[in-house]
Design an enzyme around this catalytic site. Sequence first.
Site, PDB file in Angstrom:
ATOM      1  N   CYS A 157       0.752  -1.175  -0.101  1.00 46.43           N
ATOM      2  CA  CYS A 157       0.078  -0.037   0.023  1.00 46.43           C
ATOM      3  C   CYS A 157       0.746   1.102   0.090  1.00 46.43           C
ATOM      4  O   CYS A 157       1.430   1.590  -1.027  1.00 46.43           O
ATOM      5  CB  CYS A 157      -0.863  -0.108   1.062  1.00 46.43           C
ATOM      6  SG  CYS A 157      -2.239   1.072   0.879  1.00 46.43           S
ATOM      7  N   TYR A 158       0.822   2.009   1.073  1.00 46.43           N
ATOM      8  CA  TYR A 158       1.857   3.168   1.162  1.00 46.43           C
ATOM      9  C   TYR A 158       3.102   3.016   1.091  1.00 46.43           C
ATOM     10  O   TYR A 158       3.882   3.736   0.245  1.00 46.43           O
ATOM     11  CB  TYR A 158       1.504   3.916   2.597  1.00 46.43           C
ATOM     12  CG  TYR A 158       2.195   4.942   2.547  1.00 46.43           C
ATOM     13  CD1 TYR A 158       1.789   6.358   2.189  1.00 46.43           C
ATOM     14  CD2 TYR A 158       3.555   5.069   3.242  1.00 46.43           C
ATOM     15  CE1 TYR A 158       2.502   7.603   2.378  1.00 46.43           C
ATOM     16  CE2 TYR A 158       4.395   6.402   3.280  1.00 46.43           C
ATOM     17  CZ  TYR A 158       3.767   7.524   2.863  1.00 46.43           C
ATOM     18  OH  TYR A 158       4.410   8.724   3.097  1.00 46.43           O
TER      19      TYR A 158
ATOM     20  N   GLU B 180      -2.377  -8.613   4.008  1.00 47.97           N
ATOM     21  CA  GLU B 180      -2.159  -9.276   5.618  1.00 47.97           C
ATOM     22  C   GLU B 180      -3.650  -9.408   6.169  1.00 47.97           C
ATOM     23  O   GLU B 180      -3.728 -10.004   7.140  1.00 47.97           O
ATOM     24  CB  GLU B 180      -1.356  -8.403   6.409  1.00 47.97           C
ATOM     25  CG  GLU B 180      -1.916  -6.807   6.817  1.00 47.97           C
ATOM     26  CD  GLU B 180      -2.006  -5.940   5.682  1.00 47.97           C
ATOM     27  OE1 GLU B 180      -1.592  -6.199   4.515  1.00 47.97           O
ATOM     28  OE2 GLU B 180      -1.892  -4.718   5.969  1.00 47.97           O
TER      29      GLU B 180
ATOM     30  N   ASP C  86       0.099 -16.310  29.948  1.00 56.77           N
ATOM     31  CA  ASP C  86       1.215 -15.966  29.750  1.00 56.77           C
ATOM     32  C   ASP C  86       2.248 -16.029  30.818  1.00 56.77           C
ATOM     33  O   ASP C  86       3.486 -16.391  30.687  1.00 56.77           O
ATOM     34  CB  ASP C  86       1.131 -14.507  29.406  1.00 56.77           C
ATOM     35  CG  ASP C  86       0.068 -13.997  28.331  1.00 56.77           C
ATOM     36  OD1 ASP C  86       0.020 -14.957  27.631  1.00 56.77           O
ATOM     37  OD2 ASP C  86      -0.406 -12.964  28.429  1.00 56.77           O
TER      38      ASP C  86
ATOM     39  N   LYS D  61       0.769 -13.798  20.963  1.00 59.88           N
ATOM     40  CA  LYS D  61       0.093 -14.568  21.856  1.00 59.88           C
ATOM     41  C   LYS D  61       0.021 -16.118  21.161  1.00 59.88           C
ATOM     42  O   LYS D  61      -0.055 -17.007  21.859  1.00 59.88           O
ATOM     43  CB  LYS D  61      -1.385 -14.253  21.948  1.00 59.88           C
ATOM     44  CG  LYS D  61      -2.316 -14.871  22.880  1.00 59.88           C
ATOM     45  CD  LYS D  61      -2.191 -14.286  24.494  1.00 59.88           C
ATOM     46  CE  LYS D  61      -3.073 -14.796  25.400  1.00 59.88           C
ATOM     47  NZ  LYS D  61      -2.736 -14.211  26.711  1.00 59.88           N
TER      48      LYS D  61
END
Length: 518
Positions: free
Chosen positions: A81-82, A169, A226, A373
């Site tokens: 994109c950009y 993505e 975690d 995660k």
Amino acid sequence: MPRPVLVVDFGAQYAQLIARRVREVNLYSEVIPHTMDIAEVRAKNPAALVLSGGPSSVYADGAPALHEELLQLGVPVFGICYGFQAMTQALGGTVAQTGQREYGRTSMDVRGGHLHEGLGDVHQVWMSHGDAVSGAPEGFEVTATTPGAPVAAFECEGKKMAGVQYHPEVLHSPHGQAVLRRFLLDFAGLEPTWTPGNIAEQLIEQVREQVGPEGRAICGLSGGVDSAVAAALVQRAIGDRLTCVFVDHGLLRAGEREQVEQDFVSATGANLVTVHEHEAFLSKLAGVMDPEAKRKAIGAEFIRSFERAVAGVLESAPEGATVDYLVQGTLYPDVVESGGGSGTANIKSHHNVGGLPDDVEFKLVEPLRLLFKDEVRAVGRELGLPKEIVGRQPFPGPGLGIRIIGEVTEERLQTLRAADAIVREELTAAGLDDTIWQCPVVLLADVRSVGVQGDGRTYGHPVVLRPVSSEDAMTADWTRVPYDVLERISTRITNEVQEVNRVVLDVTSKPPGTIEWE
Ligand code: XMP
């Protein structure tokens, strides 16, 4: 750590997502700001660069600049994109100010090239741009077009460079991941070695180096994924020189304490100190109705309990030994969001765990600070942690305390625990654990409803089921749990949990509702 694929962030909301997608190709990635000094970029010894999306126009005042030296590092570059437009300009192609916007699902015609080969002549892709590349740089082949982007993709295998106007993505570009994978593996020639086994091995080695042969560490377990995985890694690295501390505040769900005390300990062999602080917490919650007041009361009491437990561990350390390290389960998204930075901060413990004596200063061990995660879960599985811990739904720190609407009492906790256990059992039995992000069960303790059971009238409480689907808890939708599963849950709760005579379903998305009720 392996050489990273650096995702250069031009202010995209998607930079982290791109980094995750690179990791899904089993390659290590890091997000860096576009302003990073070129010497610092070089020092990272990148394996490839991915230039992220960003503001809509490269012509806009103050549009983030692409350091042209990035394209001269001699490493493969993929623009999105950009980033695609910025790369085009830097390489001598042209970007036209179209003044028009192409947004959303778009059909893209594929013309050739390797990256899109065999994926279909027409793809669906997700677009979000104003300007468009009108001329590819010299030596680049234009490989796709859309109505709003005459050059929607280009590539040059010799230079190991390519780019796409769309967002590969996001899931709305179904072939995006395949294109990114081909670039990284075929064009850039990278070896996909970032696998759970290798990650675990490297992290264990790092912890060993950081803590040294004599160092001792302490780790607070919350019952969540975690802290369990962080503790398991450190345990592998330094064995008995780690002590885990578990504060049982009495606001846990059924079976959670046992999960930590039995399953975690038998899977890891860790030293565990449990402190039972049930009554201290309940007495602080007496008469507290307001959600924020509950959170504050629980948070403050947690710090005091943890502090007492740590003091006990420090006292019982062998003669002459000190405990210098505190293990924390910080993840990569927190690191990126708090401005990145590498290395381990040397902080006063009370900045993190609060309230510890001023003269106790811990160095932090954060073995998960580079992981997402899903990688934490994969590493946890690799380390042999039980699936009940690794696959656990997110659960708020204040626990069931914020799922009882009204005052928290022992009796109400028991009621909610029983209802919650039934819900979890039935959702798991129905195979819905992967569909549901989390399913709070909420006890409306201050509401009563009339019911009839057998021949008698009841006057009990409702519980609310709040099953939600989400990617990150920032937004969520209510999960369409099949009616037969809801029926089983409702029947069981009203039969088995005496105080509950009504089960209701929350059908609110977030926004406007939050996930938790308090
Ligand atoms: P909300 O209710 O804000 O929740 O939509 C978003 C996510 O955060 C969790 N949550 C908390 N976690 N302490 C925590 O550690 C809290 O006070 C807290 N409140 C909400 C919630 O379970 C969901 O995953």
